[in-house]
Design an enzyme around this catalytic site. Structure first.
Site, PDB file in Angstrom:
ATOM      1  N   HIS A   1       4.768   0.063  -0.081  1.00 57.40           N
ATOM      2  CA  HIS A   1       5.513  -0.782   0.853  1.00 57.40           C
ATOM      3  C   HIS A   1       4.614  -1.869   1.419  1.00 57.40           C
ATOM      4  O   HIS A   1       3.393  -1.823   1.292  1.00 57.40           O
ATOM      5  CB  HIS A   1       6.131   0.054   1.971  1.00 57.40           C
ATOM      6  CG  HIS A   1       5.153   0.929   2.709  1.00 57.40           C
ATOM      7  ND1 HIS A   1       4.590   2.065   2.161  1.00 57.40           N
ATOM      8  CD2 HIS A   1       4.623   0.838   3.962  1.00 57.40           C
ATOM      9  CE1 HIS A   1       3.779   2.635   3.033  1.00 57.40           C
ATOM     10  NE2 HIS A   1       3.773   1.895   4.137  1.00 57.40           N
TER      11      HIS A   1
ATOM     12  N   ARG B   1       7.867  -9.093  15.556  1.00 57.25           N
ATOM     13  CA  ARG B   1       8.239  -7.754  15.102  1.00 57.25           C
ATOM     14  C   ARG B   1       7.223  -6.742  15.616  1.00 57.25           C
ATOM     15  O   ARG B   1       6.019  -6.957  15.533  1.00 57.25           O
ATOM     16  CB  ARG B   1       8.300  -7.695  13.574  1.00 57.25           C
ATOM     17  CG  ARG B   1       8.753  -6.336  13.019  1.00 57.25           C
ATOM     18  CD  ARG B   1       8.905  -6.384  11.501  1.00 57.25           C
ATOM     19  NE  ARG B   1       9.475  -5.150  10.983  1.00 57.25           N
ATOM     20  CZ  ARG B   1       8.744  -4.103  10.588  1.00 57.25           C
ATOM     21  NH1 ARG B   1       7.425  -4.162  10.647  1.00 57.25           N
ATOM     22  NH2 ARG B   1       9.327  -3.013  10.132  1.00 57.25           N
TER      23      ARG B   1
ATOM     24  N   HIS C   1       0.836  -1.184   0.000  1.00 64.35           N
ATOM     25  CA  HIS C   1       0.000   0.000   0.000  1.00 64.35           C
ATOM     26  C   HIS C   1       0.878   1.243   0.000  1.00 64.35           C
ATOM     27  O   HIS C   1       2.090   1.163   0.195  1.00 64.35           O
ATOM     28  CB  HIS C   1      -0.898   0.020   1.253  1.00 64.35           C
ATOM     29  CG  HIS C   1      -0.120   0.086   2.532  1.00 64.35           C
ATOM     30  ND1 HIS C   1       0.515  -1.001   3.080  1.00 64.35           N
ATOM     31  CD2 HIS C   1       0.140   1.131   3.375  1.00 64.35           C
ATOM     32  CE1 HIS C   1       1.134  -0.650   4.196  1.00 64.35           C
ATOM     33  NE2 HIS C   1       0.922   0.644   4.388  1.00 64.35           N
TER      34      HIS C   1
ATOM     35  N   ASP D   1       0.810   5.212   1.912  1.00 65.99           N
ATOM     36  CA  ASP D   1       0.164   5.903   3.026  1.00 65.99           C
ATOM     37  C   ASP D   1      -0.529   7.160   2.498  1.00 65.99           C
ATOM     38  O   ASP D   1       0.093   7.953   1.790  1.00 65.99           O
ATOM     39  CB  ASP D   1       1.195   6.293   4.084  1.00 65.99           C
ATOM     40  CG  ASP D   1       1.815   5.078   4.755  1.00 65.99           C
ATOM     41  OD1 ASP D   1       1.185   4.001   4.714  1.00 65.99           O
ATOM     42  OD2 ASP D   1       2.922   5.206   5.318  1.00 65.99           O
TER      43      ASP D   1
END
Length: 324
Positions: A253, A263, A196, A198
């Site tokens: 990204h 993570r 996607h 941002d």
């Protein structure tokens, strides 16, 4: 708010695996006098870069991360008391309202008010204080970067971009993503968060020392971003791409899951007020250069993005079609 397409839990084809990236991720020392030119170049070339000497206290980062780890360690039944996100709160695997899923759980908060549910108990005040302090620090850094970019582009006033984040009505959000170890990986790449861009102006990201973030180059190749828990990574958002008439690029990204390690990432999304009109800045238009985008308000774009899937090209709805 991060809203992209394809089912997010899926195996990536070998043809789509990350390629070697000879140029590396731009590294910019914000304390250096030549950093303005480097920032502009990074936003033009990649829309993504890493910053050091950022001014965010390391102790603050560690404490907030520790509290976030504590929250995500709670039983699912307890965490779900903080959700479902509407749009703020706790979410698990489901990303947005349009079918996107990922190997991720998250906490999404508005930066203007922080209403922590009762599940935080006595720790709520501490978590609230840490979030407020962290957001204040990363917003200050984001505004410094935006003002340096304005100087590098010779835009007046210097706060042409940053004033939108500093506005009391700024529609900015703070997101904490937790990607648990994925037992099904077994040598495959499974999507933790689908590809996607941002939609906001700028995104400020940090994670613990676990890799997983990938960005897309202009030729469509995906590259892995080496983890670095001491630095921050900066994304150009869709709104900044429009305001610079496409000179800066909003980077696509995604995050891939890890088979054995957990993570954690924390992201500040700097957004304008809902009523703010987004359009290319007149001072950046050169000669007879035409605007590539129709003017829209942030509310209109946010509403449109919320109706889309993660991978959709949301800016496509607002691009001006060249006359044939």
């Amino acid at each position: 708010m991060v809203l992209h397409s394809k089912p997010a839990i899926e195996q990536l084809s070998k043809a789509n695996n990350c390629a070697a990236f000879l140029g590396g991720i731009p590294l910019i020392d914000l304390s250096k006098p030549d950093s303005k030119a480097q920032l502009v170049r990074a936003c033009e070339d990649l829309g993504f870069f890493k910053v050091i000497n950022h001014g965010v206290p390391a102790d603050l980062i560690r404490e907030l991360e520790s509290e976030a780890v504590r929250f995500f360690s709670l039983p699912l039944s307890v965490k779900e008391q903080a959700g479902p996100p509407d749009p703020f709160g706790y979410g698990d695997k489901k990303i947005g309202p349009n079918g996107d899923v990922g190997w991720v759980e998250y906490l999404l908060l508005t930066t203007n008010t922080h209403n922590f549910p009762s599940i935080f108990g006595e720790a709520a005040d501490k978590f609230r204080w840490l979030v407020n302090e962290y957001i204040s620090a990363v917003k200050k850094m984001a505004c410094e970067i935006l003002e340096m970019l304005a100087e590098g582009l010779r835009i007046q006033p210097r706060d042409a971009f940053s004033k939108l984040l500093m506005d009391e009505q700024s529609d900015s959000v703070f997101r904490v993503n937790h990607y648990p170890p994925c037992p099904d990986v077994q040598g495959r790449n499974l999507i933790g968060f689908g590809e996607h861009t941002d939609p906001q102006i700028i995104s400020v990201l940090r994670s613990n020392n676990i890799s997983g973030l990938q960005i897309s180059l202009k030729d469509g190749r995906w590259i892995s971003v080496p983890s670095d828990h001491n630095s921050f990574f900066i994304n150009v958002g869709d709104s900044l791409q429009v305001m610079t008439n496409g000179r800066f690029k909003s980077v696509r990204h995604r995050v891939v899951a890890n088979g054995s390690k957990s993570r954690l990432s924390m992201i500040y999304f700097g957004g304008p007020p809902l009523s703010e009109k987004i359009a290319p800045l007149a001072s950046l238009m050169q000669g007879e250069e035409d605007s590539l985008y129709k003017e829209f308000t942030w509310f209109e774009y946010k509403k449109s993005a919320y109706k889309s899937k993660l991978a959709d090209n949301r800016l496509g709805l607002f691009e001006k079609i060249a006359a044939s």
